[in-house]
Design a protein around this motif. Structure first.
Motif, PDB file in Angstrom:
ATOM      1  N   UNK A  33      13.558   1.806  -3.702  1.00  0.00           N
ATOM      2  CA  UNK A  33      14.980   1.633  -3.384  1.00  0.00           C
ATOM      3  C   UNK A  33      15.607   3.006  -3.295  1.00  0.00           C
ATOM      4  N   UNK A  89      15.422   0.165   1.613  1.00  0.00           N
ATOM      5  CA  UNK A  89      14.455  -0.551   0.798  1.00  0.00           C
ATOM      6  C   UNK A  89      13.120  -0.442   1.505  1.00  0.00           C
ATOM      7  N   UNK A  90      12.081  -0.050   0.805  1.00  0.00           N
ATOM      8  CA  UNK A  90      10.769   0.072   1.447  1.00  0.00           C
ATOM      9  C   UNK A  90       9.709  -0.625   0.625  1.00  0.00           C
ATOM     10  N   UNK A  91       8.785  -1.251   1.312  1.00  0.00           N
ATOM     11  CA  UNK A  91       7.616  -1.824   0.649  1.00  0.00           C
ATOM     12  C   UNK A  91       6.387  -1.074   1.127  1.00  0.00           C
ATOM     13  N   UNK A  92       5.654  -0.502   0.194  1.00  0.00           N
ATOM     14  CA  UNK A  92       4.447   0.243   0.545  1.00  0.00           C
ATOM     15  C   UNK A  92       3.234  -0.454  -0.049  1.00  0.00           C
ATOM     16  N   UNK A  93       2.166  -0.541   0.725  1.00  0.00           N
ATOM     17  CA  UNK A  93       0.890  -1.009   0.195  1.00  0.00           C
ATOM     18  C   UNK A  93       0.026   0.228   0.007  1.00  0.00           C
ATOM     19  N   UNK A  94      -0.422   0.442  -1.229  1.00  0.00           N
ATOM     20  CA  UNK A  94      -1.157   1.668  -1.535  1.00  0.00           C
ATOM     21  C   UNK A  94      -2.500   1.312  -2.159  1.00  0.00           C
ATOM     22  N   UNK A  95      -3.570   1.876  -1.606  1.00  0.00           N
ATOM     23  CA  UNK A  95      -4.905   1.635  -2.150  1.00  0.00           C
ATOM     24  C   UNK A  95      -5.071   2.454  -3.421  1.00  0.00           C
ATOM     25  N   UNK A 109      -5.785   9.407  -8.507  1.00  0.00           N
ATOM     26  CA  UNK A 109      -4.455   9.781  -8.997  1.00  0.00           C
ATOM     27  C   UNK A 109      -3.696   8.547  -9.477  1.00  0.00           C
ATOM     28  N   UNK A 137       1.871   9.457  -7.300  1.00  0.00           N
ATOM     29  CA  UNK A 137       1.846   9.428  -5.836  1.00  0.00           C
ATOM     30  C   UNK A 137       3.203   9.003  -5.285  1.00  0.00           C
ATOM     31  N   UNK A 187       5.874  11.644  -5.707  1.00  0.00           N
ATOM     32  CA  UNK A 187       5.682  12.766  -4.783  1.00  0.00           C
ATOM     33  C   UNK A 187       6.113  12.355  -3.362  1.00  0.00           C
ATOM     34  N   UNK A 188       5.753  11.143  -2.964  1.00  0.00           N
ATOM     35  CA  UNK A 188       6.127  10.679  -1.622  1.00  0.00           C
ATOM     36  C   UNK A 188       7.643  10.586  -1.481  1.00  0.00           C
ATOM     37  N   UNK A 216       9.052  14.161  -1.287  1.00  0.00           N
ATOM     38  CA  UNK A 216       8.712  14.978  -0.123  1.00  0.00           C
ATOM     39  C   UNK A 216       9.128  14.346   1.192  1.00  0.00           C
ATOM     40  N   UNK A 217       9.193  13.016   1.273  1.00  0.00           N
ATOM     41  CA  UNK A 217       9.488  12.413   2.576  1.00  0.00           C
ATOM     42  C   UNK A 217      10.521  11.290   2.532  1.00  0.00           C
ATOM     43  N   UNK A 218      10.377  10.366   1.586  1.00  0.00           N
ATOM     44  CA  UNK A 218      11.137   9.117   1.713  1.00  0.00           C
ATOM     45  C   UNK A 218      12.614   9.283   1.396  1.00  0.00           C
TER      46      UNK A 218
END
Lengths: 84, 84
Positions: free
Chosen positions: A7, A42-48, A52, A57, A60-61, A64-66
């Motif tokens: 969020x 609002x973002x939904x991320x699928x992360x393998x 780490x 992660x 950091x994301x 640096x970007x979101x």
């Protein structure tokens, strides 16, 4: 697989013209009870899974970007999801 | 005063080019573990109490302005907030 919900909101001190426009539209559409609207993302991320930690992660994301840390705050929720 | 959090997401079947662009950026920024990104909107509304139920009001606002019911789904959370 992790499902991460991020969020992103504008900091309190930052003006939100988009929210203001939505508030005014709602007021003029017969919802005078709406007193404030703030709009974020609002973002939904699928992360393998990796070596780490997911939390590191995600932080950091976001940094640096979101999100733009100068004007935005972020919060997140991490869920483990069994199926892809 | 109620604080209402509204989450608007694209329906599963709708392509999300913005999410795809963010995914690709993350992948190229050394986050290969990101497998999917979907982007939606997050809104915080402050609503004064009226005779109508807040829930009805929020549903109607989502349906008429905040979300596009053809391609988007919405969920919401209503919190009672004591201070303005």
């Amino acid at each position: 697989m992790y499902k991460v919900k991020v969020y992103i909101t504008l900091r309190e001190s930052v003006l939100d013209p988009q929210g203001k426009a939505v508030k005014q539209s709602l007021n003029s559409m017969n919802f005078p009870e709406v007193e404030d609207v703030r709009i974020g993302k609002y973002m939904e991320l699928m992360i393998a899974p990796t070596d780490k930690s997911v939390e590191e992660t995600v932080k950091e994301m976001c940094h640096r970007l979101l999100a733009n840390p100068v004007i935005e705050d972020y919060t997140y929720e991490i869920e483990e999801s069994v199926t892809k």
